[in-house]
Design a protein around this motif. Structure first.
Motif, PDB file in Angstrom:
ATOM      1  N   LEU A 128       0.817  -1.211   0.000  1.00 53.79           N
ATOM      2  CA  LEU A 128       0.000   0.000   0.000  1.00 53.79           C
ATOM      3  C   LEU A 128       0.853   1.265   0.000  1.00 53.79           C
ATOM      4  N   SER A 129       1.959   1.261   0.731  1.00 53.74           N
ATOM      5  CA  SER A 129       2.821   2.431   0.786  1.00 53.74           C
ATOM      6  C   SER A 129       3.424   2.750  -0.578  1.00 53.74           C
ATOM      7  N   TYR A 132       0.724   4.012  -2.893  1.00 53.14           N
ATOM      8  CA  TYR A 132       0.384   5.405  -2.592  1.00 53.14           C
ATOM      9  C   TYR A 132       1.362   6.366  -3.275  1.00 53.14           C
ATOM     10  N   LYS A 136       0.625   9.283  -6.273  1.00 53.56           N
ATOM     11  CA  LYS A 136       0.952  10.694  -6.138  1.00 53.56           C
ATOM     12  C   LYS A 136       2.000  11.168  -7.151  1.00 53.56           C
ATOM     13  N   LEU A 186      -6.745   1.390   1.269  1.00 53.53           N
ATOM     14  CA  LEU A 186      -6.005   2.659   1.268  1.00 53.53           C
ATOM     15  C   LEU A 186      -6.699   3.681   2.161  1.00 53.53           C
ATOM     16  N   GLU A 189      -6.287   2.772   5.948  1.00 48.39           N
ATOM     17  CA  GLU A 189      -4.924   2.983   6.427  1.00 48.39           C
ATOM     18  C   GLU A 189      -4.496   4.446   6.387  1.00 48.39           C
ATOM     19  N   TYR A 191      -4.184   6.456   3.675  1.00 50.69           N
ATOM     20  CA  TYR A 191      -3.535   6.940   2.457  1.00 50.69           C
ATOM     21  C   TYR A 191      -4.488   7.796   1.626  1.00 50.69           C
ATOM     22  N   PHE A 221      -5.493  13.243  -0.994  1.00 49.96           N
ATOM     23  CA  PHE A 221      -4.311  12.722  -0.318  1.00 49.96           C
ATOM     24  C   PHE A 221      -4.102  13.518   0.974  1.00 49.96           C
TER      25      PHE A 221
END
Length: 353
Positions: A128-129, A132, A136, A186, A189, A191, A221
């Motif tokens: 997920l990180s 993300y 972006k 997302l 968590e 994000y 975001f």
């Protein structure tokens, strides 16, 4: 491999201590076979677990006359556990799901619900990180837009449909149904953040999925330059809010002081970004007298408070217990207004930053 119990419902409730008459906010998770409660939502290990097999639930519970919307869970060993919800509909929803879970476990059946949230699994390779950061990316990521809805302008945000479209085009998912699960992860968590009433209602559990694949559901975001603007009632000039976020509710309430315990009229402004309830001198003044941090708080109606005096005898009090266990007591003008404030504060406490 043993199957992990399904999470049926979760959220903040006020729980009575098992030994002393102290009420503290807890993050409560209803599983198929029991109830876990945590000091904070982010904690990895629960403070305790209540088994549901052989238990019974009682609602409404009148054991505590000054506390409203309390329900009692009596376990097989005849030990009582007391929980307080924020308002009537929330209490009834918890009671309904707990009753259903008890019925199924006592009958040797698995809990089932109509929601399709857990009908598919995320691929284990998804990070997920990293995802993300890709979302972006200035060149290949999701484009932040200026969108308008309900006489408000949302800056630096995007629609739920755009998120799912991007996930499909980047080959992160196989279909839009899987995209809903990934986007919901997302969201949970942190994000992604909901912007606007439609996406916030879904994030609070009022939809089949916490994330919506809709063109009128807005998200942003958390580290972007998001802010919301509203049209004035007098003309069509766009005005930027004092603290970035949208004003969810505002009005005058009575607030009890922490030291002298006296009650004073204060003007309150509730915004969703950041998640604070600011209060001002009603006679004027641009600078707030103080603020109540709402992220992770619990808000409940109360009937009365011992050893204090209110302006009048109407039972329209409510209590905010912050994540740091600071208690604030406020009084509305009517029971309807109290319920509106409780629901608004509860909404911001769950979705605001």
């Amino acid at each position: 491999m043993e199957r992990e119990p399904m999470r049926i419902r979760e959220g903040y409730l006020v729980k009575k201590g098992s030994m002393f008459n102290t009420w503290k906010p807890m993050w409560v998770v209803l599983l198929e076979d029991g109830i876990e409660f945590y000091k904070r939502k982010a904690d990895n290990s629960p403070k305790g677990m209540i088994p549901l097999k052989g238990s019974s639930i009682h609602s409404p519970c009148q054991d505590f006359g000054k506390r409203m919307f309390v329900f009692k869970l009596t376990v097989a060993k005849q030990q009582d556990h007391f929980f307080q919800a924020a308002y009537l509909e929330e209490r009834d929803a918890w009671v309904r799901d707990i009753k259903k879970a008890i019925h199924h476990i006592d009958g040797g059946q698995r809990f089932a619900r109509k929601s399709t949230r857990r009908s598919i699994r995320l691929p284990e390779t998804i990070n997920l990180s990293a995802l993300y950061l890709s979302m972006k990316d200035p060149e290949k990521g999701i484009k932040e837009l200026k969108l308008e809805k309900d006489k408000r302008v949302f800056n630096h945000c995007f629609t739920g449909t755009c998120v799912i479209d991007w996930l499909v085009s980047s080959s992160s998912i196989r279909n839009r149904k899987e995209g809903l699960l990934l986007a919901s992860s997302l969201l949970s968590e942190g994000y992604l953040q909901p912007a606007g009433d439609t996406s916030k209602a879904a994030a609070e559990g009022l939809s089949d999925t916490p994330f919506l694949d809709l063109s009128d559901a807005y998200y942003y975001f958390p580290d972007s330059g998001f802010f919301c603007e509203g049209y004035s009632s007098d003309d069509d000039v766009v005005l930027k809010e004092e603290f970035r976020g949208t004003i969810v509710k505002q009005g005058c309430l009575l607030k009890q002081g922490h030291r002298r315990k006296n009650w004073k009229v204060r003007k309150f402004i509730l915004r969703d970004d950041p998640a604070y309830l600011h209060y001002y001198d009603p006679a004027g003044g641009e600078e707030p007298l103080g603020a109540i941090h709402l992220r992770g708080c619990v808000v409940t109606a109360v009937e009365d408070m011992p050893d204090t005096k209110k302006y009048d005898a109407d039972n329209v009090l409510f209590e905010i217990i912050t994540a740091n266990e600071i208690h604030y007591y406020l009084q509305a003008a009517s029971s309807t207004e109290r319920t509106e404030w409780i629901k608004a504060i509860q909404s911001v406490s769950r979705t605001g930053k």
